[in-house]
Design a protein around this motif. Structure first.
Motif, PDB file in Angstrom:
ATOM      1  N   ARG A  91       0.822  -1.212   0.000  1.00  0.00           N
ATOM      2  CA  ARG A  91       0.000   0.000   0.000  1.00  0.00           C
ATOM      3  C   ARG A  91       0.855   1.261   0.000  1.00  0.00           C
ATOM      4  NH1 ARG A  91      -3.546  -1.597   5.174  1.00  0.00           N
ATOM      5  NH2 ARG A  91      -1.398  -1.854   5.874  1.00  0.00           N
ATOM      6  N   VAL A  92       2.075   1.132   0.476  1.00  0.00           N
ATOM      7  CA  VAL A  92       2.944   2.309   0.605  1.00  0.00           C
ATOM      8  C   VAL A  92       4.362   1.917   0.201  1.00  0.00           C
ATOM      9  CG1 VAL A  92       3.731   4.161   2.113  1.00  0.00           C
ATOM     10  CG2 VAL A  92       1.528   3.085   2.556  1.00  0.00           C
ATOM     11  N   VAL A  93       4.687   2.160  -1.045  1.00  0.00           N
ATOM     12  CA  VAL A  93       6.018   1.822  -1.539  1.00  0.00           C
ATOM     13  C   VAL A  93       6.701   3.109  -2.009  1.00  0.00           C
ATOM     14  CG1 VAL A  93       7.340   0.328  -3.076  1.00  0.00           C
ATOM     15  CG2 VAL A  93       5.044  -0.368  -2.351  1.00  0.00           C
ATOM     16  N   PRO A 120      -3.350  -3.065 -11.479  1.00  0.00           N
ATOM     17  CA  PRO A 120      -4.606  -2.995 -12.244  1.00  0.00           C
ATOM     18  C   PRO A 120      -4.616  -1.824 -13.226  1.00  0.00           C
ATOM     19  CG  PRO A 120      -5.051  -3.285  -9.890  1.00  0.00           C
ATOM     20  CD  PRO A 120      -3.573  -3.043 -10.020  1.00  0.00           C
ATOM     21  N   ARG A 141       4.887   8.076  -3.064  1.00  0.00           N
ATOM     22  CA  ARG A 141       4.648   6.734  -2.532  1.00  0.00           C
ATOM     23  C   ARG A 141       3.512   6.117  -3.338  1.00  0.00           C
ATOM     24  NH1 ARG A 141       4.347   8.718   3.701  1.00  0.00           N
ATOM     25  NH2 ARG A 141       2.198   9.059   3.060  1.00  0.00           N
ATOM     26  N   ILE A 142       3.689   4.857  -3.718  1.00  0.00           N
ATOM     27  CA  ILE A 142       2.698   4.224  -4.601  1.00  0.00           C
ATOM     28  C   ILE A 142       2.198   2.908  -4.013  1.00  0.00           C
ATOM     29  CG2 ILE A 142       3.786   5.282  -6.619  1.00  0.00           C
ATOM     30  CD1 ILE A 142       4.810   2.418  -7.341  1.00  0.00           C
ATOM     31  N   LYS A 143       1.116   2.415  -4.642  1.00  0.00           N
ATOM     32  CA  LYS A 143       0.578   1.107  -4.273  1.00  0.00           C
ATOM     33  C   LYS A 143       1.043   0.071  -5.298  1.00  0.00           C
ATOM     34  CE  LYS A 143      -3.606   3.453  -2.847  1.00  0.00           C
ATOM     35  NZ  LYS A 143      -5.004   3.713  -3.244  1.00  0.00           N
ATOM     36  N   GLY A 174      -1.189  -4.345  -2.185  1.00  0.00           N
ATOM     37  CA  GLY A 174      -1.651  -3.016  -1.811  1.00  0.00           C
ATOM     38  C   GLY A 174      -2.774  -2.481  -2.671  1.00  0.00           C
ATOM     39  N   CYS A 175      -3.339  -3.319  -3.537  1.00  0.00           N
ATOM     40  CA  CYS A 175      -4.361  -2.809  -4.467  1.00  0.00           C
ATOM     41  C   CYS A 175      -5.706  -3.469  -4.296  1.00  0.00           C
ATOM     42  CB  CYS A 175      -3.915  -3.017  -5.923  1.00  0.00           C
ATOM     43  SG  CYS A 175      -2.513  -1.995  -6.372  1.00  0.00           S
ATOM     44  N   GLY A 176      -5.826  -4.530  -3.524  1.00  0.00           N
ATOM     45  CA  GLY A 176      -7.118  -5.190  -3.336  1.00  0.00           C
ATOM     46  C   GLY A 176      -7.426  -6.173  -4.453  1.00  0.00           C
TER      47      GLY A 176
END
Lengths: 176, 112
Positions: A91-93, A120, A141-143, A174-176
């Motif tokens: 979720r937080v990269v 996705p 910060r990315i997912k 981190g994306c569901g």
């Protein structure tokens, strides 16, 4: 293990294994060191370190953004993507993008694209820049959904395209 | 983060001299929902994310970011600025529901 190769980039073990296997193929087909050196030189030019384009969606994104322009890589002064090798929380990269390319009205980095192969929505972000920034250094910060390659690709106002790539191992989706 | 959606901060170095290359740090409170998750009751959580950030300096657009819900919750972004004039630095975040959030800081030069 670090080995210096003709184009001056440090080699990690993974690249070394790939290069060694390519050289071995070259040796099998031809005799002598010169053939293997030639093969190594060719793979360096075509981007030994570049990840393969994994699917049609990534191919389409790259084509729409850069057309038939060559996407060059292997020069960290032109484009450097810094990410953790292991991201425990997708979720937080953290992402750091840097370039030493000029930022003058005549020649500047006009955009940096961030593409995460197996997310996705792979074309995650575009950063449009101007010479007023003075320097290319972007942090965010990315997912990330799962372990994949991340591509940071910039284009200059004169049409050059430079990329750097990071393979990130994701533990928690981190994306569901 | 307990702040309301859209609360934003922009941080500049304490002392800036004319011509310095300074780092600009920003953060905005936003859920950045992807639309892929559901609540504990099984209701889908619709996508809600910042999709556009415009940075102006002295009224001139100097950067524009296009984002997706792949940017983490409470988006941070840092970038460099060539501080060549005393002028407001403004960021406008726009989300996919059309809400805009604006934050401005003044670039001022420290007197030596």
């Amino acid at each position: 293990l670090e080995v210096t190769v003709p184009f001056g980039q440090p080699f990690n073990r993974r690249d070394f294994v790939r290069a060694a296997s390519l050289v071995a193929v070259g040796l099998a087909g031809a005799s002598g060191v010169s053939a293997s050196e030639r093969l190594l030189a060719v793979t360096a030019v075509t981007g030994l370190r570049d990840p393969e384009v994994p699917n049609e969606e990534i191919a389409r994104i790259l084509k729409e953004l850069f057309g038939s322009r060559p996407i060059r890589s292997g020069d960290k002064s032109k484009m450097a993507l810094d990410m953790p090798a292991v991201a425990e929380d997708g979720r937080v990269v953290p992402v750091i993008i840097e370039s030493n390319l000029p930022m003058t009205p005549e020649n500047y980095v006009k955009a940096v694209h961030l593409i995460v192969d197996h997310n996705p929505d792979p074309h995650l972000a575009a950063f449009h820049l101007t010479p007023a920034l003075g320097t290319v250094s972007i942090q965010t910060r990315i997912k990330m959904k799962r372990t994949t390659w991340v591509r940071a690709i910039l284009e200059t106002s004169t049409g050059e395209v430079w990329a750097d790539y990071a393979r990130v191992n994701v533990t928690l989706n981190g994306c569901g | 983060m307990s702040s309301a959606v859209g609360d934003a901060r922009i941080r500049l170095p304490d002392r800036i001299a004319r011509g310095d290359a300074v780092i600009v740090n920003s953060i905005i409170s936003h859920p950045m929902d992807t639309g892929f998750f559901r609540t504990a009751e099984g209701q889908p959580i619709p996508a809600w994310f910042i999709k556009n950030v415009v940075v102006t300096y002295g009224g001139q657009e100097i950067a524009r970011f296009e984002w997706t819900s792949g940017i983490s919750r409470d988006p941070v972004v840092s970038f460099m600025l060539k501080a060549d004039k005393e002028a407001p630095l403004t960021m406008v975040w726009t989300d996919n529901k059309g809400s805009t959030f604006t934050k401005s800081v003044d670039v001022t030069f420290a007197s030596a």
